[in-house]
Structures are given as structure tokens and as C-alpha cells.
Design a protein around this motif. Structure first.
Motif, PDB file in Angstrom:
ATOM      1  N   PRO A   1       0.842  -1.194   0.000  1.00 38.44           N
ATOM      2  CA  PRO A   1       0.000   0.000   0.000  1.00 38.44           C
ATOM      3  C   PRO A   1       0.880   1.247   0.000  1.00 38.44           C
ATOM      4  CG  PRO A   1      -0.721  -1.563   1.672  1.00 38.44           C
ATOM      5  CD  PRO A   1       0.604  -2.051   1.168  1.00 38.44           C
ATOM      6  N   ILE A   2       0.360   2.351  -0.519  1.00 38.80           N
ATOM      7  CA  ILE A   2       1.169   3.563  -0.640  1.00 38.80           C
ATOM      8  C   ILE A   2       1.489   4.168   0.718  1.00 38.80           C
ATOM      9  CG2 ILE A   2       1.159   5.926  -1.544  1.00 38.80           C
ATOM     10  CD1 ILE A   2      -0.449   4.920  -3.918  1.00 38.80           C
ATOM     11  N   ALA A   3       0.552   4.127   1.658  1.00 40.63           N
ATOM     12  CA  ALA A   3       0.758   4.790   2.949  1.00 40.63           C
ATOM     13  C   ALA A   3       2.013   4.290   3.681  1.00 40.63           C
ATOM     14  CB  ALA A   3      -0.484   4.634   3.831  1.00 40.63           C
ATOM     15  N   PRO A   4       2.241   2.965   3.810  1.00 39.49           N
ATOM     16  CA  PRO A   4       3.481   2.510   4.455  1.00 39.49           C
ATOM     17  C   PRO A   4       4.739   2.904   3.683  1.00 39.49           C
ATOM     18  CG  PRO A   4       1.867   0.742   4.375  1.00 39.49           C
ATOM     19  CD  PRO A   4       1.345   1.838   3.513  1.00 39.49           C
ATOM     20  N   VAL A   5       4.625   2.988   2.355  1.00 37.20           N
ATOM     21  CA  VAL A   5       5.770   3.410   1.546  1.00 37.20           C
ATOM     22  C   VAL A   5       6.147   4.843   1.899  1.00 37.20           C
ATOM     23  CG1 VAL A   5       6.591   3.851  -0.802  1.00 37.20           C
ATOM     24  CG2 VAL A   5       5.195   1.832  -0.322  1.00 37.20           C
ATOM     25  N   ARG A   6       5.140   5.686   2.051  1.00 41.18           N
ATOM     26  CA  ARG A   6       5.394   7.072   2.441  1.00 41.18           C
ATOM     27  C   ARG A   6       6.149   7.141   3.764  1.00 41.18           C
ATOM     28  NH1 ARG A   6      -0.324  10.255   1.637  1.00 41.18           N
ATOM     29  NH2 ARG A   6       0.137  11.302  -0.347  1.00 41.18           N
ATOM     30  N   ARG A   7       5.681   6.396   4.748  1.00 40.65           N
ATOM     31  CA  ARG A   7       6.302   6.455   6.072  1.00 40.65           C
ATOM     32  C   ARG A   7       7.732   5.925   6.040  1.00 40.65           C
ATOM     33  NH1 ARG A   7       1.020   4.718   7.527  1.00 40.65           N
ATOM     34  NH2 ARG A   7       1.707   2.556   7.643  1.00 40.65           N
ATOM     35  N   ALA A   8       7.945   4.819   5.326  1.00 45.38           N
ATOM     36  CA  ALA A   8       9.277   4.223   5.292  1.00 45.38           C
ATOM     37  C   ALA A   8      10.259   5.100   4.515  1.00 45.38           C
ATOM     38  CB  ALA A   8       9.207   2.828   4.669  1.00 45.38           C
ATOM     39  N   ALA A   9       9.820   5.661   3.403  1.00 50.23           N
ATOM     40  CA  ALA A   9      10.712   6.472   2.576  1.00 50.23           C
ATOM     41  C   ALA A   9      11.127   7.756   3.278  1.00 50.23           C
ATOM     42  CB  ALA A   9      10.046   6.795   1.238  1.00 50.23           C
ATOM     43  N   ALA A  10      10.292   8.246   4.187  1.00 48.00           N
ATOM     44  CA  ALA A  10      10.591   9.507   4.879  1.00 48.00           C
ATOM     45  C   ALA A  10      11.840   9.407   5.740  1.00 48.00           C
ATOM     46  CB  ALA A  10       9.403   9.923   5.735  1.00 48.00           C
ATOM     47  N   GLY A  11      12.194   8.198   6.194  1.00 52.64           N
ATOM     48  CA  GLY A  11      13.341   8.042   7.072  1.00 52.64           C
ATOM     49  C   GLY A  11      14.579   7.490   6.405  1.00 52.64           C
ATOM     50  N   THR A  12      14.609   7.470   5.075  1.00 49.24           N
ATOM     51  CA  THR A  12      15.753   6.890   4.374  1.00 49.24           C
ATOM     52  C   THR A  12      16.924   7.869   4.325  1.00 49.24           C
ATOM     53  OG1 THR A  12      14.930   7.673   2.236  1.00 49.24           O
ATOM     54  CG2 THR A  12      14.254   5.462   2.945  1.00 49.24           C
ATOM     55  N   ASP A  13      18.094   7.335   4.043  1.00 50.02           N
ATOM     56  CA  ASP A  13      19.285   8.173   3.932  1.00 50.02           C
ATOM     57  C   ASP A  13      19.147   9.195   2.805  1.00 50.02           C
ATOM     58  OD1 ASP A  13      20.463   6.822   6.021  1.00 50.02           O
ATOM     59  OD2 ASP A  13      21.603   5.444   4.730  1.00 50.02           O
ATOM     60  N   ALA A  14      18.548   8.786   1.705  1.00 48.95           N
ATOM     61  CA  ALA A  14      18.387   9.704   0.578  1.00 48.95           C
ATOM     62  C   ALA A  14      17.519  10.894   0.961  1.00 48.95           C
ATOM     63  CB  ALA A  14      17.775   8.971  -0.615  1.00 48.95           C
ATOM     64  N   MET A  15      16.453  10.662   1.734  1.00 49.00           N
ATOM     65  CA  MET A  15      15.572  11.757   2.143  1.00 49.00           C
ATOM     66  C   MET A  15      16.286  12.676   3.131  1.00 49.00           C
ATOM     67  SD  MET A  15      12.451  12.645   1.277  1.00 49.00           S
ATOM     68  CE  MET A  15      11.534  11.141   0.896  1.00 49.00           C
ATOM     69  N   ARG A  16      17.033  12.084   4.054  1.00 47.24           N
ATOM     70  CA  ARG A  16      17.773  12.915   5.013  1.00 47.24           C
ATOM     71  C   ARG A  16      18.838  13.749   4.311  1.00 47.24           C
ATOM     72  NH1 ARG A  16      16.946   8.367   8.507  1.00 47.24           N
ATOM     73  NH2 ARG A  16      18.822   7.348   7.683  1.00 47.24           N
ATOM     74  N   ALA A  17      19.499  13.159   3.307  1.00 47.94           N
ATOM     75  CA  ALA A  17      20.520  13.897   2.568  1.00 47.94           C
ATOM     76  C   ALA A  17      19.896  15.074   1.816  1.00 47.94           C
ATOM     77  CB  ALA A  17      21.237  12.966   1.592  1.00 47.94           C
ATOM     78  N   LEU A  18      18.735  14.861   1.230  1.00 49.51           N
ATOM     79  CA  LEU A  18      18.029  15.942   0.538  1.00 49.51           C
ATOM     80  C   LEU A  18      17.670  17.059   1.509  1.00 49.51           C
ATOM     81  CD1 LEU A  18      16.535  17.131  -1.927  1.00 49.51           C
ATOM     82  CD2 LEU A  18      14.567  15.694  -1.293  1.00 49.51           C
ATOM     83  N   ALA A  19      17.139  16.691   2.661  1.00 45.11           N
ATOM     84  CA  ALA A  19      16.762  17.696   3.656  1.00 45.11           C
ATOM     85  C   ALA A  19      17.984  18.457   4.146  1.00 45.11           C
ATOM     86  CB  ALA A  19      16.055  17.021   4.830  1.00 45.11           C
ATOM     87  N   ASP A  20      19.072  17.747   4.449  1.00 43.98           N
ATOM     88  CA  ASP A  20      20.283  18.409   4.946  1.00 43.98           C
ATOM     89  C   ASP A  20      20.853  19.360   3.908  1.00 43.98           C
ATOM     90  OD1 ASP A  20      20.039  16.997   7.283  1.00 43.98           O
ATOM     91  OD2 ASP A  20      21.535  15.479   6.762  1.00 43.98           O
ATOM     92  N   ARG A  21      20.806  18.962   2.646  1.00 42.44           N
ATOM     93  CA  ARG A  21      21.337  19.816   1.584  1.00 42.44           C
ATOM     94  C   ARG A  21      20.532  21.113   1.465  1.00 42.44           C
ATOM     95  NH1 ARG A  21      21.148  16.263  -2.018  1.00 42.44           N
ATOM     96  NH2 ARG A  21      19.341  16.877  -3.267  1.00 42.44           N
ATOM     97  N   LEU A  22      19.227  21.019   1.587  1.00 46.47           N
ATOM     98  CA  LEU A  22      18.379  22.207   1.482  1.00 46.47           C
ATOM     99  C   LEU A  22      18.533  23.115   2.701  1.00 46.47           C
ATOM    100  CD1 LEU A  22      15.195  20.559  -0.049  1.00 46.47           C
ATOM    101  CD2 LEU A  22      16.704  22.202  -1.173  1.00 46.47           C
ATOM    102  N   VAL A  23      18.675  22.515   3.874  1.00 46.81           N
ATOM    103  CA  VAL A  23      18.874  23.317   5.088  1.00 46.81           C
ATOM    104  C   VAL A  23      20.208  24.043   5.018  1.00 46.81           C
ATOM    105  CG1 VAL A  23      19.243  23.209   7.584  1.00 46.81           C
ATOM    106  CG2 VAL A  23      17.373  21.913   6.555  1.00 46.81           C
ATOM    107  N   THR A  24      21.256  23.335   4.584  1.00 52.88           N
ATOM    108  CA  THR A  24      22.582  23.948   4.468  1.00 52.88           C
ATOM    109  C   THR A  24      22.568  25.102   3.473  1.00 52.88           C
ATOM    110  OG1 THR A  24      23.648  21.840   4.994  1.00 52.88           O
ATOM    111  CG2 THR A  24      24.993  23.503   3.898  1.00 52.88           C
ATOM    112  N   ALA A  25      21.786  24.961   2.398  1.00 52.39           N
ATOM    113  CA  ALA A  25      21.689  26.017   1.386  1.00 52.39           C
ATOM    114  C   ALA A  25      20.801  27.174   1.831  1.00 52.39           C
ATOM    115  CB  ALA A  25      21.156  25.433   0.078  1.00 52.39           C
ATOM    116  N   GLY A  26      20.150  27.036   2.986  1.00 52.26           N
ATOM    117  CA  GLY A  26      19.266  28.089   3.463  1.00 52.26           C
ATOM    118  C   GLY A  26      17.902  28.088   2.812  1.00 52.26           C
ATOM    119  N   LEU A  27      17.549  27.010   2.116  1.00 53.35           N
ATOM    120  CA  LEU A  27      16.268  26.937   1.421  1.00 53.35           C
ATOM    121  C   LEU A  27      15.190  26.250   2.239  1.00 53.35           C
ATOM    122  CD1 LEU A  27      17.575  25.970  -2.142  1.00 53.35           C
ATOM    123  CD2 LEU A  27      16.990  28.246  -1.270  1.00 53.35           C
ATOM    124  N   ALA A  28      15.578  25.401   3.176  1.00 49.20           N
ATOM    125  CA  ALA A  28      14.619  24.682   4.012  1.00 49.20           C
ATOM    126  C   ALA A  28      14.845  25.057   5.469  1.00 49.20           C
ATOM    127  CB  ALA A  28      14.760  23.172   3.831  1.00 49.20           C
TER     128      ALA A  28
END
Length: 253
Positions: free
Chosen positions: A104-131
Motif C-alpha cells: 500500500p502507498i501509505a506505508p511506503v510514504r512512512r518508510a521512505a521519509a526516514g531513508t538516507d536519501a531523504m535525510r541527505a536531501l533535507a540536509d542539503r536544502l537546510v545547508t543552502a538556506g532553502l529549508a
């Protein structure tokens, strides 16, 4: 002077809550790093700034479905067709779906939110001052709730104080004035916060919001619309049904 302790409590609650709101609003509203000229957001970046990890996962699912590497059924299930991801985000979503190749899509959403790729994206945006750094949005929302609670407390304490027998010649008008001033300070802080930072930002900083505002001007595809506005922007009724079904199922739980 039995009303004086009530007044002190009202002003302490007002002072603490308004100070917290001012500090958190300042942190959320202050400009971050300014992106260089010509910088354009990727679709993943735009999705994160618009809707966080959930939006990024939805965008990835839609992109893979459009490429026929994933099937999204109207029942809200995702089925893998091609198990090879084209980038880190696609590989994260495939991993969230699991080795069975269907989920189901809902568990995929929850699991993907905690992946390394998602954290790297968030960290990159925060470092750039965009997030915004994690916790900024909850801090602003919590501070607003605290000020509202303080305002309600001032009203209740003021009512109790006015019901007490007047202890001095200035009487009820004098008591009401002090509580009204505290209430006015709470209301003023809420008004300033609403004017300066409403809607209260959850993901994008002011610099990120500026880049997001330029996306529609660049035209763009259906995927751009999904990144900025979410799955409600999908033109394909079957894809919309897949996400609508899983949203309904998620709320029912």
C-alpha cells in the motif's frame, strides 16, 4: 488586593508565551543563505520545500508510474515492474515497497521519509538556506498555541478577579484595565506573527519560498505541478484515485 496574584499569573503567562512566539517567529522568518543567480530547484527539491518527505515520495511514485516502472492501482497499492531505481530516491522508494514488490502507498510514504536519501536531501536544502531546520515549524505552531492559551487564561483570570469584591476605590475599572492590557499584548503578538509568517512555514525558508514562487513561471510538466501542489494536481484520474484511496484509508485508521 485578592485579585493581584491573579494578575501576576496572567502577566507571567503572557510574557513567557509572547517571548517564545517572538523568538520562534524570528528564527522562521529570517532569511537563510541566498541562492546564486540562475539557481533552479530540482523536482525533488521543489517537492520537499512544498510538502516535505511525503510530497517527495508521491512525486517519485508518480514519476516511476509515468515511466511504467511502477503500477499504482486505484485501490491504493503500488506494484514494482522494474526493480532497478534510476537514482537514490527511486531506490529508497523501491526499498520502502519491500522485497515482495507490492505494498500500500501509505506505508511506503512512512518508510521512505526516514531513508538516507531523504535525510541527505533535507540536509542539503537546510545547508543552502532553502529549508527550515527540523522542529522550526512545530516550534512556531506550538508558540502560537501557547499564546492563544495565555489569552484564554487572561480572560478567565480577569473574570474571576472582577467577580471578587473591589479592594480599593478605583474598583472594577482599574482591575479590568490591567487584564485588558495583558490580553491586548497577546492579541498583538498573534497579529504580528500572522502578518509576518502566516501561513506558518513548515518546510521552505523565505529563500526557498522565493524559488518556489518562480516555478509556475517556468511552465513545466505534470510532475512540476505534483511537486508544487501535490497529487491533487494530477491530470490522470486513475493516478488521482490511487492516492485518494490511500489517503482515505489512512484517515480511517
Amino acid at each position: 488586593m485578592f485579585w493581584l496574584p491573579l494578575l501576576i499569573v496572567a502577566w507571567v503567562a503572557t510574557g513567557l508565551s509572547c517571548t517564545r512566539l517572538c523568538l520562534t517567529a524570528y528564527r522562521a522568518a529570517r532569511p537563510g543563505a541566498t541562492p546564486g543567480q540562475g539557481h533552479e530547484l530540482t523536482l525533488y527539491e521543489a517537492a520537499f520545500l512544498s510538502g516535505g518527505p511525503t510530497r517527495v515520495t508521491d512525486l517519485t511514485l508518480v514519476s516511476m508510474a509515468r515511466a511504467r516502472r511502477l503500477l499504482l492501482a486505484h485501490t491504493g497499492w503500488a506494484t514494482v515492474v522494474d526493480p532497478v531505481g534510476g537514482d537514490d530516491m527511486e531506490r529508497s522508494v523501491l526499498g520502502a515497497i519491500g522485497p515482495g514488490g507490492q505494498s500500500p502507498i501509505a506505508p511506503v510514504r512512512r518508510a521512505a521519509a526516514g531513508t538516507d536519501a531523504m535525510r541527505a536531501l533535507a540536509d542539503r536544502l537546510v545547508t543552502a538556506g532553502l529549508a527550515l531546520p527540523e522542529g522550526t515549524w512545530s516550534g512556531v505552531a506550538g508558540a502560537v498555541r501557547q499564546v492563544r492559551a495565555a489569552a484564554a487564561a487572561v480572560i478567565a483570570l480577569g473574570a474571576v478577579a472582577l467577580l471578587m469584591p473591589a479592594q480599593e476605590s478605583r474598583g472594577e475599572a482599574h482591575v479590568a484595565l490591567w487584564f485588558t492590557l495583558a490580553l491586548a499584548l497577546n492579541a498583538g503578538c498573534l497579529a504580528v506573527a500572522r502578518f509576518e509568517i502566516h501561513p506558518y512555514p513548515r518546510w521552505a525558508s523565505p529563500a526557498g519560498q522565493l524559488l518556489l514562487s518562480a516555478l509556475p513561471a517556468r511552465g513545466g510538466s505534470d510532475l512540476t505541478a505534483v511537486a508544487v501542489r501535490g497529487t491533487r494536481a494530477l491530470s490522470d484520474p486513475e493516478l488521482r484515485a490511487a492516492f485518494a484511496h490511500q489517503d482515505t484509508a489512512h484517515r480511517s485508521h
